[in-house]
Write a protein that holds these residues in place. Structure first.
Motif, PDB file in Angstrom:
ATOM      1  N   CYS A  75      24.578  63.935   8.604  1.00 30.35           N
ATOM      2  CA  CYS A  75      23.461  63.947   9.545  1.00 30.35           C
ATOM      3  C   CYS A  75      22.641  65.210   9.381  1.00 30.35           C
ATOM      4  O   CYS A  75      23.187  66.309   9.295  1.00 30.35           O
ATOM      5  N   GLY A 120      25.299  59.330  12.167  1.00 34.10           N
ATOM      6  CA  GLY A 120      24.621  60.103  11.168  1.00 34.10           C
ATOM      7  C   GLY A 120      23.253  59.608  10.693  1.00 34.10           C
ATOM      8  O   GLY A 120      23.029  58.423  10.509  1.00 34.10           O
ATOM      9  N   ARG A 152      22.404  67.981  13.189  1.00 31.85           N
ATOM     10  CA  ARG A 152      23.301  69.068  13.602  1.00 31.85           C
ATOM     11  C   ARG A 152      23.181  69.427  15.084  1.00 31.85           C
ATOM     12  O   ARG A 152      22.934  70.598  15.437  1.00 31.85           O
ATOM     13  N   CYS A 153      23.297  68.443  15.951  1.00 26.26           N
ATOM     14  CA  CYS A 153      23.220  68.705  17.391  1.00 26.26           C
ATOM     15  C   CYS A 153      24.383  69.606  17.807  1.00 26.26           C
ATOM     16  O   CYS A 153      25.501  69.446  17.317  1.00 26.26           O
ATOM     17  N   PRO A 169      17.622  58.355  16.874  1.00 27.63           N
ATOM     18  CA  PRO A 169      17.589  59.320  15.764  1.00 27.63           C
ATOM     19  C   PRO A 169      17.290  58.677  14.411  1.00 27.63           C
ATOM     20  O   PRO A 169      16.461  59.186  13.646  1.00 27.63           O
ATOM     21  N   PHE A 205      30.927  65.235  15.273  1.00 25.32           N
ATOM     22  CA  PHE A 205      31.097  64.144  14.305  1.00 25.32           C
ATOM     23  C   PHE A 205      30.382  64.395  12.981  1.00 25.32           C
ATOM     24  O   PHE A 205      30.872  64.030  11.918  1.00 25.32           O
TER      25      PHE A 205
END
Ligand code: SF4
Length: 355
Positions: free
Chosen positions: A64, A110, A67-68, A142, A73
């Motif tokens: 992903c 992701g 990168r929150c 997202p 995850f």
């Protein structure tokens, strides 16, 4: 207005406003909120029934770009345990879901920078061709927002192309808290803002697609941010009617950037927030209780605090599990949990149609 006056108003089916919702958070007691939410729930849904679904979360990639800070995850593209599932593995997981009585899958990344429209369209087409009976609930904001930017396409064109390939509804992922100050603190910069999240769901509803509204709370947000979230969702639902359900759950911090930074939300705050959601969201029929983050016992209690559904028995779940929380429930456990609450369990499909 007093708390009991506000609860009477909500109980009579009248709309409560921002200040009234904030007063419920500030002064409403757990039991009076629960009683009022339960009365509304009984009026709006089948009073003697609680529903659930058998499906599976398939996370086709853990790579992903976003990168929150709250996410345990995601992986970078070059991480040793980064993956993109091959189609054969995804198909095997769907076949297992069908064999277990499942009716749908929730496909979610992701947001992998190399995966573009063709990948998503091809995946949906192949799954629909092979499993026409399985409901494809897939790709939340997202992914859709990224595709629109990367492909330079309007959001509505991305969604209509995915629909043409087999997409049947969109999950509410990426909502977290729909209030921009909190979002700025917990998300990466590029992830959709509140208005962009609402724009994607509005576009989907405009194309006739149903979606769910979710909320992940307990990331150190002020109560006003939760209220803002309710109002954003309620306002869009007034305009489109496209949300099937509201699904709140609590942030799990293990392994995330926020670990240790925020006070975890306990069962009581969860139940109060759930009850207030039921009272505030007067235009959404279904509210889901979360046993995945709260465990079966609080999940069972949620049925007395406004929830009419316990979601999925989840043959697979990776995102919450990555934060160290692994509650499991079989179909038998799910039905027993609901029966013990004095309700009749009813298996449903993704759009809340009974089987
Ligand atoms: S929450 Fe979703 S968008 Fe954010 S880093 Fe994790 S996988 Fe990516």
């Amino acid at each position: 207005m007093t708390v009991s006056g506000i609860l009477d108003k909500a109980g009579a089916g009248e709309r409560i406003d921002r200040a009234e919702i904030e007063l419920l958070f500030a002064e409403g007691s757990l039991l009076e909120l629960g009683q009022a939410a339960d009365a509304v729930r009984r009026r709006k849904t089948d009073a003697g029934v609680a529903s659930y679904i058998i499906d599976r979360n398939i996370n086709y990639t853990n790579v992903c770009i976003y990168r929150c800070r709250f996410c345990a995850f995601y992986r970078t593209r070059d991480a040793s345990d980064a993956y993109v599932l091959p189609f054969s593995e995804i198909a095997d997981k769907v076949a297992e879901t069908v064999a277990s009585g499942g009716t749908g899958i929730l496909l979610q990344g992701g947001v992998h920078p190399d995966l573009r429209m063709e990948f998503y369209e091809d995946l949906l087409r192949r799954l629909k061709a092979r499993f026409p009976q399985i409901h494809l609930h897939a790709f939340s904001v997202p992914e859709i927002w990224f595709l629109a930017k990367a492909e330079r396409l309007p959001v509505s064109e991305v969604i209509s192309r995915l629909m043409a390939a087999g997409l049947e509804s969109i999950p509410g992922g990426g909502a977290e808290i729909l209030e921009d100050e909190t979002r700025r603190r917990i998300l990466s910069r590029a992830k959709a803002s509140t208005s962009q999240w609402l724009e994607v769901h509005g576009a989907a509803h405009g194309l006739g697609l149903r979606t769910t509204a979710t909320m992940m709370f307990g990331v150190g947000e002020p109560i006003a941010a939760r209220v803002e979230h309710f109002l954003g969702v309620r306002d869009l639902q007034d305009r489109t009617g496209g949300f099937t359900a509201f699904i709140p759950w609590t942030f799990q911090d293990r392994g995330t950037d926020l670990e240790g930074d925020v006070e975890p939300v306990g069962g009581l705050d969860y139940l109060r927030t759930l009850a207030i959601a039921r009272l505030a969201l007067d235009n959404i029929d279904h509210v889901q209780g979360s046993w995945v983050t709260q465990g079966a016992k609080i999940g069972q209690l949620s049925l007395f605090f406004g929830a009419d559904d316990l979601g999925s028995i989840m043959l697979e779940e990776n995102v919450v599990a990555a934060a160290g929380v692994r509650f499991r429930m079989s179909q038998r456990d799910m039905e027993r949990t609901i029966r013990e609450a004095g309700l009749e369990p009813r298996q449903r499909r993704t759009l809340y149609e009974p089987l």
